[in-house]
Enzyme design. Structure first.
Site, mmCIF file in Angstrom:
data_model
loop_
_atom_site.group_PDB
_atom_site.id
_atom_site.type_symbol
_atom_site.label_atom_id
_atom_site.label_comp_id
_atom_site.label_asym_id
_atom_site.label_seq_id
_atom_site.Cartn_x
_atom_site.Cartn_y
_atom_site.Cartn_z
ATOM 1 N N GLY A 242 30.015 5.632 -9.529
ATOM 2 C CA GLY A 242 29.175 6.006 -10.564
ATOM 3 C C GLY A 242 27.933 5.177 -10.583
ATOM 4 O O GLY A 242 27.046 5.514 -11.657
ATOM 5 N N GLU A 277 33.612 1.861 -5.331
ATOM 6 C CA GLU A 277 33.474 3.205 -4.347
ATOM 7 C C GLU A 277 32.522 4.003 -5.073
ATOM 8 O O GLU A 277 32.970 5.088 -5.206
ATOM 9 C CB GLU A 277 34.897 3.924 -4.164
ATOM 10 C CG GLU A 277 35.538 4.137 -5.632
ATOM 11 C CD GLU A 277 36.891 4.573 -5.748
ATOM 12 O OE1 GLU A 277 37.728 4.432 -4.678
ATOM 13 O OE2 GLU A 277 37.241 5.679 -6.516
ATOM 14 N N PRO A 278 31.177 3.633 -4.683
ATOM 15 C CA PRO A 278 30.170 4.706 -4.899
ATOM 16 C C PRO A 278 29.835 5.415 -3.813
ATOM 17 O O PRO A 278 30.374 5.440 -2.722
ATOM 18 C CB PRO A 278 28.932 3.775 -4.771
ATOM 19 C CG PRO A 278 29.270 2.269 -4.605
ATOM 20 C CD PRO A 278 30.854 2.533 -3.889
ATOM 21 N N GLY A 279 29.412 6.975 -4.397
ATOM 22 C CA GLY A 279 29.086 7.865 -3.354
ATOM 23 C C GLY A 279 27.584 8.169 -3.359
ATOM 24 O O GLY A 279 26.854 7.721 -2.406
ATOM 25 N N ARG A 280 27.069 8.686 -4.538
ATOM 26 C CA ARG A 280 25.707 9.094 -4.829
ATOM 27 C C ARG A 280 24.743 7.900 -4.470
ATOM 28 O O ARG A 280 23.715 8.287 -3.633
ATOM 29 C CB ARG A 280 25.464 9.296 -6.325
ATOM 30 C CG ARG A 280 24.150 9.891 -6.669
ATOM 31 C CD ARG A 280 24.194 9.775 -8.275
ATOM 32 N NE ARG A 280 25.492 10.356 -8.840
ATOM 33 C CZ ARG A 280 25.493 11.552 -8.986
ATOM 34 N NH1 ARG A 280 24.597 12.679 -8.642
ATOM 35 N NH2 ARG A 280 26.620 11.956 -9.497
ATOM 36 N N ARG A 316 23.358 21.696 -8.411
ATOM 37 C CA ARG A 316 23.159 20.621 -9.529
ATOM 38 C C ARG A 316 22.255 21.044 -10.664
ATOM 39 O O ARG A 316 22.889 20.617 -11.822
ATOM 40 C CB ARG A 316 22.747 19.205 -8.952
ATOM 41 C CG ARG A 316 23.996 18.764 -8.277
ATOM 42 C CD ARG A 316 23.419 17.141 -7.793
ATOM 43 N NE ARG A 316 23.880 16.035 -8.801
ATOM 44 C CZ ARG A 316 22.815 15.786 -9.664
ATOM 45 N NH1 ARG A 316 21.674 15.908 -9.416
ATOM 46 N NH2 ARG A 316 23.193 14.987 -10.856
ATOM 47 N N CYS A 360 21.288 36.394 -7.791
ATOM 48 C CA CYS A 360 21.413 37.199 -8.918
ATOM 49 C C CYS A 360 22.015 36.447 -10.167
ATOM 50 O O CYS A 360 22.881 37.056 -10.513
ATOM 51 C CB CYS A 360 21.745 38.651 -8.852
ATOM 52 S SG CYS A 360 20.762 39.568 -7.664
ATOM 53 N N GLU A 361 21.331 35.222 -10.620
ATOM 54 C CA GLU A 361 21.944 34.786 -11.878
ATOM 55 C C GLU A 361 20.790 33.885 -12.565
ATOM 56 O O GLU A 361 19.682 33.566 -11.878
ATOM 57 C CB GLU A 361 22.738 33.484 -11.422
ATOM 58 C CG GLU A 361 24.205 33.846 -10.864
ATOM 59 C CD GLU A 361 25.057 34.309 -11.727
ATOM 60 O OE1 GLU A 361 25.143 33.931 -12.781
ATOM 61 O OE2 GLU A 361 25.980 35.125 -11.048
ATOM 62 N N TYR A 389 25.982 15.210 -3.163
ATOM 63 C CA TYR A 389 26.245 16.379 -3.849
ATOM 64 C C TYR A 389 25.191 17.843 -3.925
ATOM 65 O O TYR A 389 25.061 18.470 -4.714
ATOM 66 C CB TYR A 389 26.515 16.476 -5.360
ATOM 67 C CG TYR A 389 27.429 14.988 -5.696
ATOM 68 C CD1 TYR A 389 28.988 15.290 -5.167
ATOM 69 C CD2 TYR A 389 26.846 13.733 -5.986
ATOM 70 C CE1 TYR A 389 29.657 14.145 -5.605
ATOM 71 C CE2 TYR A 389 27.825 12.785 -6.155
ATOM 72 C CZ TYR A 389 29.167 13.116 -5.802
ATOM 73 O OH TYR A 389 29.886 11.896 -6.071
HETATM 74 C C1 LIG Z 1 33.249 10.946 -7.353
HETATM 75 C C2 LIG Z 1 33.918 9.805 -7.139
HETATM 76 C C3 LIG Z 1 33.335 8.554 -6.816
HETATM 77 C C4 LIG Z 1 32.008 8.612 -6.844
HETATM 78 O O1 LIG Z 1 31.139 9.072 -7.725
HETATM 79 P P1 LIG Z 1 29.342 8.677 -7.593
HETATM 80 O O2 LIG Z 1 28.894 8.900 -8.818
HETATM 81 O O3 LIG Z 1 29.085 9.496 -6.442
HETATM 82 O O4 LIG Z 1 29.184 7.307 -7.174
HETATM 83 C C5 LIG Z 1 34.106 7.455 -6.907
HETATM 84 N N1 LIG Z 1 35.563 7.678 -7.178
HETATM 85 C C6 LIG Z 1 36.074 8.650 -7.325
HETATM 86 C C7 LIG Z 1 37.515 8.658 -7.713
HETATM 87 C C8 LIG Z 1 35.344 9.956 -7.425
HETATM 88 O O5 LIG Z 1 35.922 11.057 -7.813
#
Ligand SMILES: *Cc1c(COP(=O)(O)O)cnc(C)c1O
Length: 437
Positions: A242, A277-280, A316, A360-361, A389
């Site tokens: 997050g 556990e970051p993704g973004r 998004r 078409c939205e 994403y």
């Molecule tokens: C989506 C998700 C993340 C990553 O969230 P980001 O906003 O991309 O950092 C981490 N853990 C879990 C369980 C998620 O579902």
């Protein structure tokens, strides 16, 4: 902490070389995702520097491209996977079992079947369960491996209601029931290794108090669980991802050092490792989406620039009202050439425009009435912060094939996913016909 000069806290869309990006469209067509692997590395290293003793997992769902997984594994990250499919991709990218955490959210039976098979070959993988049902279903399949419990802390955070997961009923076991559930699991022979929560996506500096309160609850819970369970205690406390990134040009990047300090302090003394556990954070500003203008028209209240990417390419804005920066590369490249004295292009006037896709939205717009250089047919626009994403959420609505992707690594550029064709879209239907006939 001093910022490494070659790793600024944010890469803005204006930092990309317009001429270079535009040239990718000639080579690979439009629309096109571009991902810079070196930027992914920089983002990882910056985060690792402020969380030196934490275990860092990459949330694969942000961008599951094999190149991204390989780069982050090389950097030392583990992988947090949201489905059996993601676990499969993680293992294919070379992850060892101990580098894989599978987070089960109302897991389909075929996911659990696949995971338990994979666990037989990789007994070090970790399964995070978000309900007692999931634990029962794992036990039914003979699983008694590493188990983490996802708890619902009752606190949410994030840039949009749809990404605030901390209090949403679908995620996790209510925190107040965690001790009981874990004691029971330990009694049944599971190897209880951790607790987990993810409060949402887009946590920002002004929500640091919420973050602190959430982490403090996790620390308290970890101490409670460790006391209640016989054995080695917990191995880790996973406080999720997050970490926000600035999508708007005037937004400041997250102050990572203060997030790290607040996290450590709020967690308190625990006899377990911190896991994040970051993704973004790793991929958002490493990616841009390029798209070509095919229509320019005066509408009643705005000028519409019609482009060949749409909500099927990058959902998004339509799904979360998300803001993405947009830049006219053709106009910027012409201006750069003019400044360099190699051409005499007229500077474009800036006018409010609505950039809209081919779907078409009515929700299929990337921005409404935003000030941009007056678009011309054939211009290439870049949509920034599209590395997270973006392609992952792309779909084939309106029978629209998904775009191609390229990765850049230093000076090298290569195709990482070919453009889909309508044949790809209809293949499953044709194959069903073959089976039926
Ligand atoms: C989506 C998700 C993340 C990553 O969230 P980001 O906003 O991309 O950092 C981490 N853990 C879990 C369980 C998620 O579902």
């Amino acid at each position: 902490m001093t910022e490494r000069s070659d790793s600024p806290a944010v890469r803005r869309l204006t930092d990309w070389d317009a001429t270079r990006l535009e040239s990718f469209i000639d080579a690979y067509g439009s629309p096109l995702y571009v991902l810079d692997l070196e930027r992914v590395r920089e983002n990882y290293r910056r985060l690792e520097a402020v969380f030196p003793d934490a275990e860092i997992l990459y949330a694969v769902k942000a961008n599951a491209l094999g190149d991204v997984l390989t780069v982050l594994l090389e950097e030392g990250a583990g992988l947090e996977c949201a489905s059996a499919g993601e676990v499969q991709r993680a293992l294919e990218a070379g992850a060892s079992g101990s580098e894989v955490h599978y987070t089960a959210v109302n897991p389909p039976a075929q996911d659990l079947d696949w995971i338990v098979d994979a666990w037989n070959e990789h007994p070090e993988l970790t399964v995070t369960a978000g309900s007692e049902d999931t634990i029962d279903r794992l036990a039914d399949r003979g699983y008694d491996g590493r188990l983490c419990l996802r708890v619902n802390p009752g606190i949410g955070a994030g840039h949009h209601e749809k990404v605030q997961t901390g209090a949403a009923a679908k995620f996790g076991v209510p925190a107040e029931r965690a001790v009981e559930v874990l004691r029971d699991a330990a009694d049944r022979g599971f190897d209880v290794v951790g607790i987990h929560a993810h409060v949402g996506s887009g946590v920002s500096s002004d929500q640091l108090d919420d973050h602190r309160e959430f982490v403090a609850r996790m620390g308290g819970l970890a101490r409670e669980v460790s006391e209640a369970i016989d054995g080695d205690g917990l191995e880790f406390v996973d406080v999720g991802g997050g970490f926000g990134v600035p999508y708007r040009e005037d937004e400041e990047p997250l102050d990572l050092a203060s997030v790290a300090d607040a996290t450590r302090e709020a967690l308190g003394e625990i006899d377990a490792r911190l896991t994040i556990e970051p993704g973004r954070y790793f991929v958002a500003d490493a990616g841009v989406l390029l798209t070509e203008v095919n229509t320019v028209k005066e509408a009643r209240d705005t000028v519409v620039a019609g482009v060949d990417a749409g909500m099927t390419t990058l959902i998004r804005p339509a799904m979360y009202d998300a803001y993405h920066p947009i830049r006219n590369l053709t106009a910027d490249a012409a201006e750069a050439a003019e400044t360099a004295g190699s051409s005499a292009a007229e500077a474009r006037e800036t006018i409010p425009q609505t950039v809209a896709g081919p779907i078409c939205e009515s929700g299929d717009v990337f921005c409404s009435n935003r000030d941009l250089p007056a678009s011309e047919r054939g211009d290439v626009l870049a949509i920034g912060n599209a590395g997270a994403y973006g392609y992952e959420m792309a779909n084939q609505y309106n029978s629209r094939p998904r775009p191609a992707s390229v990765v850049r690594d230093g000076e090298a550029v290569r195709l990482s996913r070919r453009r889909e064709t309508v044949e790809d879209v209809t293949r499953v239907e044709r194959e069903a016909r073959t089976v039926r006939d």
